[in-house]
Scaffold this motif. Structure first.
Motif, PDB file in Angstrom:
ATOM      1  N   ILE A 110       0.859  -1.187   0.000  1.00  0.00           N
ATOM      2  CA  ILE A 110       0.000   0.000   0.000  1.00  0.00           C
ATOM      3  C   ILE A 110       0.893   1.235   0.000  1.00  0.00           C
ATOM      4  CG2 ILE A 110      -1.864   1.237   1.160  1.00  0.00           C
ATOM      5  CD1 ILE A 110      -2.364  -1.321   2.819  1.00  0.00           C
ATOM      6  N   GLY A 111       0.648   2.159  -0.908  1.00  0.00           N
ATOM      7  CA  GLY A 111       1.368   3.426  -0.910  1.00  0.00           C
ATOM      8  C   GLY A 111       0.543   4.497  -0.225  1.00  0.00           C
ATOM      9  N   SER A 112       1.030   4.996   0.886  1.00  0.00           N
ATOM     10  CA  SER A 112       0.287   6.004   1.653  1.00  0.00           C
ATOM     11  C   SER A 112       1.164   7.222   1.928  1.00  0.00           C
ATOM     12  CB  SER A 112      -0.201   5.433   2.984  1.00  0.00           C
ATOM     13  OG  SER A 112      -1.161   4.421   2.788  1.00  0.00           O
ATOM     14  N   VAL A 113       0.614   8.390   1.669  1.00  0.00           N
ATOM     15  CA  VAL A 113       1.299   9.636   1.998  1.00  0.00           C
ATOM     16  C   VAL A 113       0.827  10.092   3.375  1.00  0.00           C
ATOM     17  CG1 VAL A 113       1.581  12.069   1.387  1.00  0.00           C
ATOM     18  CG2 VAL A 113       1.584  10.303  -0.415  1.00  0.00           C
ATOM     19  N   HIS A 114       1.752  10.159   4.316  1.00  0.00           N
ATOM     20  CA  HIS A 114       1.439  10.608   5.677  1.00  0.00           C
ATOM     21  C   HIS A 114       2.089  11.944   6.024  1.00  0.00           C
ATOM     22  CE1 HIS A 114       0.795   6.132   6.267  1.00  0.00           C
ATOM     23  NE2 HIS A 114      -0.300   6.627   6.786  1.00  0.00           N
ATOM     24  N   PHE A 115       3.072  12.366   5.215  1.00  0.00           N
ATOM     25  CA  PHE A 115       3.784  13.611   5.497  1.00  0.00           C
ATOM     26  C   PHE A 115       3.841  14.474   4.247  1.00  0.00           C
ATOM     27  CE2 PHE A 115       5.293  10.709   8.725  1.00  0.00           C
ATOM     28  CZ  PHE A 115       5.389  11.511   9.859  1.00  0.00           C
ATOM     29  N   VAL A 116       3.546  15.732   4.403  1.00  0.00           N
ATOM     30  CA  VAL A 116       3.639  16.709   3.315  1.00  0.00           C
ATOM     31  C   VAL A 116       4.447  17.894   3.836  1.00  0.00           C
ATOM     32  CG1 VAL A 116       2.376  18.253   1.778  1.00  0.00           C
ATOM     33  CG2 VAL A 116       1.422  16.013   2.341  1.00  0.00           C
ATOM     34  N   GLY A 117       5.541  18.199   3.159  1.00  0.00           N
ATOM     35  CA  GLY A 117       6.400  19.280   3.632  1.00  0.00           C
ATOM     36  C   GLY A 117       6.999  18.996   4.991  1.00  0.00           C
ATOM     37  N   GLY A 118       7.186  17.712   5.301  1.00  0.00           N
ATOM     38  CA  GLY A 118       7.794  17.327   6.573  1.00  0.00           C
ATOM     39  C   GLY A 118       6.851  17.359   7.758  1.00  0.00           C
ATOM     40  N   VAL A 119       5.563  17.641   7.519  1.00  0.00           N
ATOM     41  CA  VAL A 119       4.576  17.733   8.595  1.00  0.00           C
ATOM     42  C   VAL A 119       3.504  16.676   8.375  1.00  0.00           C
ATOM     43  CG1 VAL A 119       2.898  19.224   9.764  1.00  0.00           C
ATOM     44  CG2 VAL A 119       4.992  20.220   8.797  1.00  0.00           C
ATOM     45  N   SER A 120       3.070  16.014   9.443  1.00  0.00           N
ATOM     46  CA  SER A 120       2.039  14.994   9.339  1.00  0.00           C
ATOM     47  C   SER A 120       0.756  15.564   8.743  1.00  0.00           C
ATOM     48  CB  SER A 120       1.730  14.419  10.716  1.00  0.00           C
ATOM     49  OG  SER A 120       0.571  13.608  10.683  1.00  0.00           O
ATOM     50  N   ILE A 121       0.124  14.764   7.875  1.00  0.00           N
ATOM     51  CA  ILE A 121      -1.154  15.213   7.307  1.00  0.00           C
ATOM     52  C   ILE A 121      -2.231  15.300   8.386  1.00  0.00           C
ATOM     53  CG2 ILE A 121      -0.635  14.276   5.019  1.00  0.00           C
ATOM     54  CD1 ILE A 121      -2.573  11.944   5.679  1.00  0.00           C
ATOM     55  N   PHE A 122      -2.028  14.636   9.521  1.00  0.00           N
ATOM     56  CA  PHE A 122      -3.017  14.647  10.597  1.00  0.00           C
ATOM     57  C   PHE A 122      -2.791  15.770  11.610  1.00  0.00           C
ATOM     58  CE2 PHE A 122      -2.904  10.044   9.368  1.00  0.00           C
ATOM     59  CZ  PHE A 122      -4.158  10.020   8.784  1.00  0.00           C
ATOM     60  N   ASN A 123      -1.788  16.603  11.373  1.00  0.00           N
ATOM     61  CA  ASN A 123      -1.490  17.726  12.269  1.00  0.00           C
ATOM     62  C   ASN A 123      -2.369  18.903  11.890  1.00  0.00           C
ATOM     63  OD1 ASN A 123      -0.444  19.870  13.731  1.00  0.00           O
ATOM     64  ND2 ASN A 123       1.699  19.303  13.391  1.00  0.00           N
ATOM     65  N   LYS A 124      -3.430  19.121  12.662  1.00  0.00           N
ATOM     66  CA  LYS A 124      -4.375  20.184  12.325  1.00  0.00           C
ATOM     67  C   LYS A 124      -3.747  21.577  12.419  1.00  0.00           C
ATOM     68  CE  LYS A 124      -7.230  18.936  15.581  1.00  0.00           C
ATOM     69  NZ  LYS A 124      -8.449  18.880  16.444  1.00  0.00           N
ATOM     70  N   ASN A 125      -2.642  21.692  13.154  1.00  0.00           N
ATOM     71  CA  ASN A 125      -1.996  23.009  13.300  1.00  0.00           C
ATOM     72  C   ASN A 125      -1.362  23.490  11.998  1.00  0.00           C
ATOM     73  OD1 ASN A 125      -2.609  23.314  16.055  1.00  0.00           O
ATOM     74  ND2 ASN A 125      -0.878  22.032  16.631  1.00  0.00           N
ATOM     75  N   ARG A 126      -1.141  22.581  11.035  1.00  0.00           N
ATOM     76  CA  ARG A 126      -0.539  22.982   9.767  1.00  0.00           C
ATOM     77  C   ARG A 126      -1.414  23.975   9.020  1.00  0.00           C
ATOM     78  NH1 ARG A 126       1.243  18.631   6.573  1.00  0.00           N
ATOM     79  NH2 ARG A 126       1.491  20.173   4.928  1.00  0.00           N
ATOM     80  N   TRP A 127      -2.712  24.004   9.327  1.00  0.00           N
ATOM     81  CA  TRP A 127      -3.646  24.867   8.600  1.00  0.00           C
ATOM     82  C   TRP A 127      -3.808  26.241   9.240  1.00  0.00           C
ATOM     83  CZ3 TRP A 127      -4.664  22.858   4.066  1.00  0.00           C
ATOM     84  CH2 TRP A 127      -4.602  21.463   3.915  1.00  0.00           C
TER      85      TRP A 127
END
Length: 268
Positions: A110-127
């Motif tokens: 399974i290919g899964s992207v969990h990090f974008v720009g070094g930050v977790s996709i689940f980190n709500k603070n990124r927004w």
């Protein structure tokens, strides 16, 4: 025929119980096959276990493979145990990952992207504090990585392709053509995407991906598969029947699972 290709266990550090417990849960629910697909180690790291609460240690990976293969033999005739792994995708380390995976007889990866720009996709603070244009940029970065993972040739299917909405449901409302472009690429690369029912455990509720994305996936000829993303044995095959019914409503007439990296068609 019931199947579930996305399950975890204690090695990743944030799931419970042994692989055997997930297999036994699958048998109780009359599954024909169960895929074991714990999180890949960070093979691009010089540290054995880069993030203990997220993924297994590099040194643990051979033992993981050995255990799944042993259980595959033990349960032969009772249930088909499939060897998988949920792999992170980092373009800069893709060849390192590829060389590791080539050593083992995977039924699927399974290919899964969990990090974008070094930050977790689940980190709500990124927004926080992002302008509308910057939000679009973050979403497009996410789908660019998914498109790259599709083109890499490393994977049989892609995991939770809108999981960035997990703890930021407004993600779904960010408008960009990048999603359609990515689905088109996935279709051209003849990969599948999973319907992952673990979204119900996050702020967004529901499944990954949304019905709207599944409708677009059907338009682009993208195959679909099922994964509960179970981190506890009781969630194996969670809402399998409901997903099957929804897919039929959308217009799908079949879905697939993978054995020896080959798609196996299952009528809906």
């Amino acid at each position: 025929m019931k199947f579930d290709l996305h399950t975890h266990h204690y090695r990743c550090g944030h799931a419970q119980d042994d692989i055997r417990d997930y297999i036994e849960s699958a048998i109780k629910q009359n599954l024909s096959c169960i895929g074991i697909s714990d999180h890949s180690p960070y093979f691009g790291s010089k540290v054995d276990q880069e993030q203990p609460g997220i993924a297994m240690a590099i040194s643990e990976f051979p033992r993981y493979i050995e255990e799944v293969l042993r259980l595959k033999e033990e349960y032969k005739g009772k249930i088909d145990v499939l060897l998988g792994v949920e792999s992170d995708f980092f373009p800069e380390h893709a060849e390192t990952y590829r060389k590791v995976y080539e050593q083992y007889p995977f039924d699927y990866i399974i290919g899964s992207v969990h990090f974008v720009g070094g930050v977790s996709i689940f980190n709500k603070n990124r927004w926080k504090g992002l302008s509308e244009a910057e939000q679009v940029q973050h979403k497009e970065m996410y789908y660019d990585l998914i498109a790259q993972s599709a083109r890499s040739g490393m994977f049989q299917f892609l995991g939770h392709i809108d999981a960035m909405k997990g703890f930021y449901p407004a993600f779904s409302d960010i408008q960009t053509d990048k999603l359609d472009q990515t689905l088109k690429i996935i279709g051209e690369c003849q990969l599948a995407i999973e319907i992952n029912t673990s979204g119900k455990t996050k702020d967004c509720g529901g499944w990954y991906p949304s019905d709207a994305i599944l409708e677009r996936a059907l338009h682009y000829g993208v195959e679909v598969t099922f994964g509960s993303d179970a981190h506890i044995p009781s969630r194996v095959a969670d809402e399998f029947e409901q997903v099957a019914a929804r897919l039929k409503d959308i217009g799908f007439d079949h879905w697939v699972y993978f054995k020896n990296k080959q798609p196996q068609r299952v009528e809906l």
